[in-house]
Scaffold this motif. Structure first.
Motif, mmCIF file in Angstrom:
data_model
loop_
_atom_site.group_PDB
_atom_site.id
_atom_site.type_symbol
_atom_site.label_atom_id
_atom_site.label_comp_id
_atom_site.label_asym_id
_atom_site.label_seq_id
_atom_site.Cartn_x
_atom_site.Cartn_y
_atom_site.Cartn_z
ATOM 1 N N VAL A 115 34.102 41.024 50.258
ATOM 2 C CA VAL A 115 35.444 40.504 50.549
ATOM 3 C C VAL A 115 36.367 41.660 50.911
ATOM 4 O O VAL A 115 36.579 42.579 50.126
ATOM 5 C CB VAL A 115 36.003 39.721 49.341
ATOM 6 C CG1 VAL A 115 37.430 39.273 49.607
ATOM 7 C CG2 VAL A 115 35.119 38.515 49.038
ATOM 8 N N LYS B 230 39.671 41.708 52.294
ATOM 9 C CA LYS B 230 41.116 41.577 52.494
ATOM 10 C C LYS B 230 41.850 42.848 52.056
ATOM 11 O O LYS B 230 41.465 43.459 51.064
ATOM 12 C CB LYS B 230 41.671 40.349 51.769
ATOM 13 C CG LYS B 230 41.479 40.331 50.268
ATOM 14 C CD LYS B 230 42.196 39.116 49.663
ATOM 15 C CE LYS B 230 42.083 39.079 48.167
ATOM 16 N NZ LYS B 230 40.962 38.259 47.689
ATOM 17 N N ASN C 223 40.394 36.243 53.638
ATOM 18 C CA ASN C 223 41.061 35.000 53.283
ATOM 19 C C ASN C 223 42.280 34.678 54.115
ATOM 20 O O ASN C 223 42.844 33.606 53.952
ATOM 21 C CB ASN C 223 41.304 34.839 51.783
ATOM 22 C CG ASN C 223 42.124 35.933 51.208
ATOM 23 O OD1 ASN C 223 42.355 36.930 51.887
ATOM 24 N ND2 ASN C 223 42.555 35.773 49.983
ATOM 25 N N ILE D 55 37.428 32.546 53.580
ATOM 26 C CA ILE D 55 37.309 32.114 52.184
ATOM 27 C C ILE D 55 38.632 31.678 51.578
ATOM 28 O O ILE D 55 38.662 31.162 50.466
ATOM 29 C CB ILE D 55 36.667 33.222 51.299
ATOM 30 C CG1 ILE D 55 37.517 34.491 51.304
ATOM 31 C CG2 ILE D 55 35.246 33.525 51.773
ATOM 32 C CD1 ILE D 55 37.035 35.555 50.327
ATOM 33 N N MET E 212 32.625 25.489 46.816
ATOM 34 C CA MET E 212 33.175 26.795 46.448
ATOM 35 C C MET E 212 34.107 26.590 45.261
ATOM 36 O O MET E 212 34.788 25.570 45.194
ATOM 37 C CB MET E 212 33.958 27.363 47.634
ATOM 38 C CG MET E 212 34.469 28.764 47.439
ATOM 39 S SD MET E 212 36.113 28.858 46.774
ATOM 40 C CE MET E 212 36.941 29.609 48.146
ATOM 41 N N ILE F 107 36.865 28.780 42.352
ATOM 42 C CA ILE F 107 37.503 29.980 41.780
ATOM 43 C C ILE F 107 38.014 29.581 40.394
ATOM 44 O O ILE F 107 39.019 28.895 40.298
ATOM 45 C CB ILE F 107 38.705 30.454 42.626
ATOM 46 C CG1 ILE F 107 38.333 30.571 44.106
ATOM 47 C CG2 ILE F 107 39.259 31.766 42.094
ATOM 48 C CD1 ILE F 107 39.521 30.885 45.021
ATOM 49 N N MET G 187 33.112 36.461 41.485
ATOM 50 C CA MET G 187 33.856 37.544 42.111
ATOM 51 C C MET G 187 33.554 38.837 41.311
ATOM 52 O O MET G 187 32.654 38.854 40.483
ATOM 53 C CB MET G 187 35.351 37.225 42.126
ATOM 54 C CG MET G 187 35.618 35.759 42.470
ATOM 55 S SD MET G 187 37.229 35.370 43.184
ATOM 56 C CE MET G 187 38.372 36.102 42.076
ATOM 57 N N SER G 188 34.325 39.901 41.589
ATOM 58 C CA SER G 188 33.999 41.191 40.956
ATOM 59 C C SER G 188 33.784 41.091 39.447
ATOM 60 O O SER G 188 32.841 41.667 38.908
ATOM 61 C CB SER G 188 35.114 42.206 41.223
ATOM 62 O OG SER G 188 35.090 42.601 42.564
ATOM 63 N N ARG H 169 31.279 36.392 46.010
ATOM 64 C CA ARG H 169 32.315 36.974 46.869
ATOM 65 C C ARG H 169 32.934 38.163 46.130
ATOM 66 O O ARG H 169 33.751 37.992 45.235
ATOM 67 C CB ARG H 169 33.386 35.915 47.170
ATOM 68 C CG ARG H 169 32.848 34.579 47.706
ATOM 69 C CD ARG H 169 33.992 33.591 47.927
ATOM 70 N NE ARG H 169 34.847 33.478 46.752
ATOM 71 C CZ ARG H 169 34.692 32.570 45.789
ATOM 72 N NH1 ARG H 169 33.775 31.648 45.873
ATOM 73 N NH2 ARG H 169 35.498 32.575 44.753
ATOM 74 N N VAL H 170 32.534 39.357 46.505
ATOM 75 C CA VAL H 170 32.940 40.537 45.731
ATOM 76 C C VAL H 170 33.792 41.473 46.589
ATOM 77 O O VAL H 170 33.363 41.905 47.655
ATOM 78 C CB VAL H 170 31.701 41.283 45.189
ATOM 79 C CG1 VAL H 170 32.126 42.525 44.416
ATOM 80 C CG2 VAL H 170 30.859 40.366 44.303
ATOM 81 N N GLY H 171 35.009 41.759 46.115
ATOM 82 C CA GLY H 171 35.925 42.626 46.844
ATOM 83 C C GLY H 171 36.163 43.951 46.155
ATOM 84 O O GLY H 171 35.602 44.988 46.521
ATOM 85 N N SER H 172 36.993 43.944 45.104
ATOM 86 C CA SER H 172 37.468 45.204 44.526
ATOM 87 C C SER H 172 36.354 46.075 43.946
ATOM 88 O O SER H 172 36.478 47.301 43.957
ATOM 89 C CB SER H 172 38.561 44.935 43.493
ATOM 90 O OG SER H 172 38.240 43.845 42.694
ATOM 91 N N ARG I 78 43.224 46.639 45.592
ATOM 92 C CA ARG I 78 43.910 46.266 46.833
ATOM 93 C C ARG I 78 45.382 46.644 46.784
ATOM 94 O O ARG I 78 46.036 46.463 45.767
ATOM 95 C CB ARG I 78 43.826 44.739 47.041
ATOM 96 C CG ARG I 78 42.464 44.265 47.466
ATOM 97 C CD ARG I 78 42.466 42.779 47.701
ATOM 98 N NE ARG I 78 42.429 42.011 46.465
ATOM 99 C CZ ARG I 78 41.330 41.648 45.827
ATOM 100 N NH1 ARG I 78 40.150 41.986 46.286
ATOM 101 N NH2 ARG I 78 41.393 40.955 44.707
HETATM 102 C C1 LIG Z 1 39.965 38.307 46.956
HETATM 103 C C2 LIG Z 1 38.976 37.200 46.785
HETATM 104 C C3 LIG Z 1 37.721 37.428 46.214
HETATM 105 C C4 LIG Z 1 37.266 38.792 45.691
HETATM 106 O O1 LIG Z 1 37.940 39.143 44.532
HETATM 107 P P1 LIG Z 1 37.560 40.480 43.706
HETATM 108 O O2 LIG Z 1 38.003 40.174 42.338
HETATM 109 O O3 LIG Z 1 38.292 41.587 44.350
HETATM 110 O O4 LIG Z 1 36.093 40.649 43.802
HETATM 111 C C5 LIG Z 1 36.835 36.371 46.125
HETATM 112 N N1 LIG Z 1 37.173 35.136 46.568
HETATM 113 C C6 LIG Z 1 38.370 34.875 47.142
HETATM 114 C C7 LIG Z 1 38.662 33.489 47.600
HETATM 115 C C8 LIG Z 1 39.309 35.897 47.263
HETATM 116 O O5 LIG Z 1 40.500 35.623 47.821
#
Ligand SMILES: *Cc1c(COP(=O)(O)O)cnc(C)c1O
Length: 232
Positions: free
Chosen positions: A33, A35, A56, A76, A159, A161, A204-205, A220-223, A229
């Motif tokens: 991810v 963003k 996103n 996403i 999906m 969250i 996620m992370s 879905r892994v970002g940070s 961010r």
């Molecule tokens: C930002 C985001 C993520 C990733 O989040 P992290 O905690 O940084 O891994 C996953 N899913 C969605 C929908 C997001 O907006």
């Protein structure tokens, strides 16, 4: 640590969690991810092996699209109907469908572009007011409507969250609930060319390993890959 090293570390943890839950590593996709992160950083992840990336916001995706190496893009985040046309030929999957109106717009734009768009239904597990997504009990009605009215859309799954939590384990009941619904969907008698529930996007992370243990097929892994961010 570099982005490449962090990506590789997360990939290894993802694979280990898949094996631990009785599946093969390739049954669970790591979606990076991106963003707030720039094209250079995204390309570093791609060099490390990232095949799928998630944004996103439509505007951000478009700004980076031409600067990033060939990769599978996923949308996403919450998607406004007036922006569907801008991404319809750029993404392989839209994870955040939560209304008939949005599905109809995706259908219209996909048909015009001569493609079939894969989508997921976003569920709002804890019915938090600040989050998009629909209640689990409303999924069947929405999916049936989409299957009947949107020939250029294919529903691939769900999906979710879960609410923000202090501990990864706190998310487990929400993941389990989403997985239960996902398994029920497989019993629904709907035409296969419009409905093939094989994708469960969750984790996620902070909690992706728990999500995999509960049946996630895309995390879905970002940070954890790109670092914290900075929102502009
Ligand atoms: C930002 C985001 C993520 C990733 O989040 P992290 O905690 O940084 O891994 C996953 N899913 C969605 C929908 C997001 O907006």
């Amino acid at each position: 640590m570099s982005i490449q090293e962090r990506f590789t570390g997360i990939l290894e943890r993802k694979n280990a969690a898949a094996v631990r839950s009785g599946r093969s590593p390739e049954d669970v996709t790591l979606l990076a991810v991106t963003k707030t992160h720039g094209a250079d950083e995204i390309n570093q992840a791609i060099d490390a092996g990232a095949t799928d990336i998630g944004e996103n916001r439509v505007q951000e995706l478009l700004e980076k699209y031409d600067k990033v190496k060939p990769v599978r893009w996923h949308l996403i985040g919450h998607l406004q109907t007036n922006k569907v046309k801008n991404i319809i030929d750029k993404v392989v999957m839209i994870h955040s469908v939560d209304s008939m109106r949005l599905a109809q717009e995706i259908n219209k734009r996909a048909a015009a572009a001569g493609l079939v768009m894969d989508i997921l239904i976003e569920i709002n597990s804890a019915m938090e007011e600040t989050k998009s997504g629909i209640a689990a009990e409303d999924v069947r009605e929405l999916v049936t409507g989409i299957v009947n009215e949107c020939p250029a859309v294919r529903v691939r799954g769900l999906m979710c969250i879960p609410p923000m939590a202090a501990e990864p384990e706190d998310a487990r009941p929400y993941f389990r609930q989403a997985h239960d619904l996902f398994e029920q969907m497989k019993e629904w008698d709907l035409p296969e060319d419009r409905f093939c529930p094989d994708t469960l996007s969750m984790g996620m992370s902070g909690d992706f390993e728990v999500a995999i243990e509960e049946g996630s097929t895309i995390v879905r892994v970002g940070s954890s890959i790109f670092g914290p961010r900075n929102y502009r």
